[in-house]
Design a protein around this motif. Sequence first.
Motif, PDB file in Angstrom:
ATOM      1  N   HIS A 142      85.239  60.441  53.255  1.00  0.00           N
ATOM      2  CA  HIS A 142      85.440  61.552  52.318  1.00  0.00           C
ATOM      3  C   HIS A 142      84.366  61.421  51.133  1.00  0.00           C
ATOM      4  O   HIS A 142      84.649  60.503  50.628  1.00  0.00           O
ATOM      5  CB  HIS A 142      86.911  61.730  51.845  1.00  0.00           C
ATOM      6  N   ASP A 171      88.385  58.295  51.184  1.00  0.00           N
ATOM      7  CA  ASP A 171      87.558  58.119  49.894  1.00  0.00           C
ATOM      8  C   ASP A 171      87.331  56.740  49.636  1.00  0.00           C
ATOM      9  O   ASP A 171      88.249  55.863  49.639  1.00  0.00           O
ATOM     10  CB  ASP A 171      87.873  58.998  48.801  1.00  0.00           C
ATOM     11  N   VAL A 191      90.179  60.713  42.204  1.00  0.00           N
ATOM     12  CA  VAL A 191      90.390  59.617  43.084  1.00  0.00           C
ATOM     13  C   VAL A 191      91.350  58.646  42.402  1.00  0.00           C
ATOM     14  O   VAL A 191      90.776  57.708  41.579  1.00  0.00           O
ATOM     15  CB  VAL A 191      89.027  58.849  43.315  1.00  0.00           C
ATOM     16  N   PRO A 242      93.493  68.796  54.801  1.00  0.00           N
ATOM     17  CA  PRO A 242      94.807  69.120  54.156  1.00  0.00           C
ATOM     18  C   PRO A 242      95.329  70.374  55.008  1.00  0.00           C
ATOM     19  O   PRO A 242      94.461  71.120  55.141  1.00  0.00           O
ATOM     20  CB  PRO A 242      94.450  69.375  52.749  1.00  0.00           C
ATOM     21  N   ARG A 251      99.138  63.362  48.147  1.00  0.00           N
ATOM     22  CA  ARG A 251      99.727  64.664  48.757  1.00  0.00           C
ATOM     23  C   ARG A 251     100.847  64.524  49.415  1.00  0.00           C
ATOM     24  O   ARG A 251     101.294  63.416  50.043  1.00  0.00           O
ATOM     25  CB  ARG A 251      98.792  64.993  49.897  1.00  0.00           C
ATOM     26  N   ARG A 302      84.648  65.970  54.257  1.00  0.00           N
ATOM     27  CA  ARG A 302      85.713  65.340  54.597  1.00  0.00           C
ATOM     28  C   ARG A 302      86.355  65.467  55.956  1.00  0.00           C
ATOM     29  O   ARG A 302      85.988  66.244  56.672  1.00  0.00           O
ATOM     30  CB  ARG A 302      86.884  65.881  53.572  1.00  0.00           C
ATOM     31  N   ARG A 345      83.242  63.041  47.845  1.00  0.00           N
ATOM     32  CA  ARG A 345      83.685  64.234  46.940  1.00  0.00           C
ATOM     33  C   ARG A 345      82.514  64.693  46.070  1.00  0.00           C
ATOM     34  O   ARG A 345      82.722  65.990  45.574  1.00  0.00           O
ATOM     35  CB  ARG A 345      84.546  63.287  45.904  1.00  0.00           C
ATOM     36  N   ASP A 353      85.606  58.749  41.020  1.00  0.00           N
ATOM     37  CA  ASP A 353      85.419  60.213  40.885  1.00  0.00           C
ATOM     38  C   ASP A 353      86.541  60.873  40.571  1.00  0.00           C
ATOM     39  O   ASP A 353      87.641  60.528  40.474  1.00  0.00           O
ATOM     40  CB  ASP A 353      84.767  60.630  42.365  1.00  0.00           C
TER      41      ASP A 353
END
Lengths: 642, 642
Positions: A385, A327, B323, A637, B543, A633, A387, B320
Amino acid sequence: MTIDEIQPIATGGWTQRGGTPTAPSRGLLRPLGLREVTLRTGFWQRRQDVNRSASLAHIEHWLERAGWLGNFDAAGDGRLPGARRGREFADTEVYKLLEAMAWELGRAGDLELDARYRAIVRRVAAAQEPDGYLNTNFGRPGQRPRYSDLEWGHELYSFGHLIQAGVARARTFGADELVDVAVRAADHVCDVFGPDGIASVCGHPEIEPALVELYRVTGERRYLEQAELFIDRRGRRVLADIEFGRSYFQDDVPVRAAEVLRGHAVRATYLAAGAVDVAVETGDTELLDAVARQWRATVARRTYITGGIGSRHQDEAFGDDFVLPPDRAYSETCASVGSVMLSWRLLLAQGDARYADLIERILFNVVATSPSDDGTRFFYTNTLHQRVLGTEPAADTLVPRASSTMRAPWFEVSCCPTNLARTFAGLAAYVATSDDDGVQLHQYAAARVRTALPDGREIGCEIETAYPADGRITVRITEAPDTPWTLTLRVPHWATGATLDGAAVPTGQVRVRRRFSPGDTVVLDLPVRPRFTAPDPRIDSVRGCVAVERGPVVHCVESVDLPPHVPLEALLLDPSIAPEDRDGAVVVAGRLAPLPDGEWPYGTPAPEPGAEPLEVTLRPYHDWASRGPSTMRVWLPLINAG
Amino acid sequence: MTIDEIQPIATGGWTQRGGTPTAPSRGLLRPLGLREVTLRTGFWQRRQDVNRSASLAHIEHWLERAGWLGNFDAAGDGRLPGARRGREFADTEVYKLLEAMAWELGRAGDLELDARYRAIVRRVAAAQEPDGYLNTNFGRPGQRPRYSDLEWGHELYSFGHLIQAGVARARTFGADELVDVAVRAADHVCDVFGPDGIASVCGHPEIEPALVELYRVTGERRYLEQAELFIDRRGRRVLADIEFGRSYFQDDVPVRAAEVLRGHAVRATYLAAGAVDVAVETGDTELLDAVARQWRATVARRTYITGGIGSRHQDEAFGDDFVLPPDRAYSETCASVGSVMLSWRLLLAQGDARYADLIERILFNVVATSPSDDGTRFFYTNTLHQRVLGTEPAADTLVPRASSTMRAPWFEVSCCPTNLARTFAGLAAYVATSDDDGVQLHQYAAARVRTALPDGREIGCEIETAYPADGRITVRITEAPDTPWTLTLRVPHWATGATLDGAAVPTGQVRVRRRFSPGDTVVLDLPVRPRFTAPDPRIDSVRGCVAVERGPVVHCVESVDLPPHVPLEALLLDPSIAPEDRDGAVVVAGRLAPLPDGEWPYGTPAPEPGAEPLEVTLRPYHDWASRGPSTMRVWLPLINAG
């Protein structure tokens, strides 16, 4: 009368061959001209056609409308600075359009396009001053003095693009008014910035490769020496320190001492391309090795899976190693054009298939991504990415460069559309090369190749393929001498399991040396079935994710392909179920994670995904946002990645 | 003679109580003055002392050295614009220093500091024009006209900080020359931007809370009405569209219609703070609810684990939702100061412990992080992941704002040091409040509280604690009426398992209502043992990682604490082994991943970590980079996260 009947003046032997963007006088491989390689119906020919039929006119329309073409008229009429429009580098968009037109005219003549080209050249030429200086933004009463702002003024950068346009015309046509203008500009640059002149460089590299190319066209060694001087001066802190640091314009470390590309990504690639040009022409192995080393480090640690480079919005620059957030990825279209320029030069010099591998990746995943199907809208940046849903800019809107989340018709800084135009017009140049013993195929597209080796042996072949949709590439020999020669085919680095005429071949390059007869075929099968790709663990921003690639094409999930109740951010991929081709699309399996709804987003372990499996259709990343706004995206994940 | 003997003119009843940064005329809770709450030996008192003894002089030194104080002299001497130094908002650093000095003088008099304060005020006052206008950057021959660049000129922003400094002086001392200057400036602003004046706003909010506070000091309703007008005008596209979009200065959506904070993070928090002020004073529940809703959305989706906000370098702005990249985190120190201002105002209005929870998080993890131990170097941005070793800027260097990877003595844009200075000087104000029935403790620090309730009942207590090192907080009553009253204690949201006098209490607030006698104690035990914290799965950039917190303190790994053969990027955390306190430090267990060494960073599955367990000592994030350059990370990747 077709354009072929207009009297060309031969220059360097290229005009009959259609010209080529770069023509080094030595190196392992020799480029072919735009008439030696002709694209046939397929992925790239469609884009090249759209570029010719729609993008060139679209760009010309906007250059008029935004007043950037008018700046040249105003210069001739004495209406500057009052009438000037656009940013300090607006002149260059006109030059890049001229370059695109010249390549386009080189590969396939067109009297109407030639007339448009000549009309623009006349307007540009009228603005050149008697000493060769040409810039609508500096030097007149009320404007800043010439070369008073080397950091940001872009004057030498502008000359670079002017010269590259002149080189394109010289190689595809011969001497003409634009070539004259370019030569006079180059002479001016050498006069002012020569060994006894201003001992500095331009904040934006570009003059360097341009001067070497003009040397290659004209044989005027002074241009090469000036380029060499610019390369040697940079990195010695000749420019002012700026908020972004001197690394922004690569003035922090001399080119031959640097370890990796850094700073503004377009600047970095243009400079490196010019350094390769200088190194090749002067036989400077140390410099060539330095750039090759920087290329390897940049590919290994600072490149997106799409081949895009430059992760920072703030300064359009490379981040530190492995800082490649999907992103807010910047991945400027122009930086990818620069990266193709650089990789192509290294490929010609050193012959390593890795350079062509990167070019393929960039072409399919950035260069093909930026323009809309109709060639009239463009991504300036290429995020991996998205969003939030974007907004389609109105057809008559000029938008800030990186603010649009959809393709936009034009930008306040509009370098990318013209950079794409010249790249598409010259695209066939990247398909094949020759050496003393044969022909090398680097990019796979339906195409016809006809060339003569230096010893006069004529070779022709047709490449038949639906690549990248299909992995079969059939090379059918159409002309061949009765002596053995070598056909070299690139086997992309991802193509484990590739076969040549049924026999397994390793990745890299495969050479077929024999006496060919017309009608012979060589069949390369590349395994383009979809595959999961995991990132290096140091790319923290995509930990616990995989991407899906199919052949050279990076895929993505778009929200428009999800069932209405499935938010993109809840999708988790099941890595135990392999992605598969189904009805021309790639399908993966996943499950849905419930999204937490807390007051504070830290402390709660990730919720367990639902048990129900879910199938999701992926799309080629280069097609994304072509069906209206969507979230998207590339990195998906995995279940249980935390 | 001490400063207490200098003749003060009482203003709003605050001067004897030491003043308070914000003093709403209504709300659930009432602030206490800087002499009603006194910090004792401990975490915050040490920082407040360093601020007083070192930072104020350091700032004054740099304001002289950089010429920003001299700008005022030059204005008086008619040497502008030629002699002007610094950016367009340089005046405000002088005002923020004056505000810091005023709070410092309010909490503990000091003749020498008072003399320095008065000397600066004289220089500022000499630059004010007869109509109240005061700005060293606009309006003189050779300068741009007043209010000709509302987007970027920062003129009203400057007035805002001038007025806040005047308010600080009025509340801590009474009428003086600076208060006069501030009042005349405010009158000028109302004259020019009133209902019949320029119908616009400033690109940088700040005038809004300042005018409300001056209304609270003076009772002059015109100031409140002007602030209300500024709040109402914004969001209606009264400012020009800029490259970053109108959301940059919150001119995209009216304050009462917005759903979340967005754009430039400092601007967003200052504006929201001013909106709360206006809402409280005008009884505008809709506006108050709107800001509270924006606060909740921002905390839930746009806030770092440190409490920091603003993830984008380019425009110092919120990204965003979710992010929140740890590397290249912007998390500007000033944005955290603004977030404390906003949360404090909402706490006073609504009494919700969540506001105090966020203030605690910000104080321990951003406000405490920015300054060096000796108070003479500062982080402008507060990254959560440092990948490359930084370089310590030389003591005499003025560095670009966000470029330093180490704390720097001063910045070209140096808003953060002065913002910290005024925050540390007024820090005691955030510890406790009162209402009709008692006292509320919001932040835990060794301190003494003495106040009188509105009905005249006097309450005193000592807070004894080594927090945050230790979780025990002992409140010892020192003065109490012989009627029941309520002592309210915040139980932080992370403090599951807290006890009050040995009995379990839930998180939020715990109230003890009874008749207290001097000598009584109430003991709150907060479980500050270290814990793992997992992120919301939508924060893609972390993540597969956890952070380690201990009480309110976010911890990190620094490379200086790793064995020489262990690169930080190879460290994987073992989540099955709980973090533990050992010898005053937090220790976690991990294993080492071999790092791939490929030519292309995609396609290779993550290598298996080594079998050997490894113990790693973590440090409080606020201490990082205090032992020289190091690499650092807050979010630690887990074994097997892919």
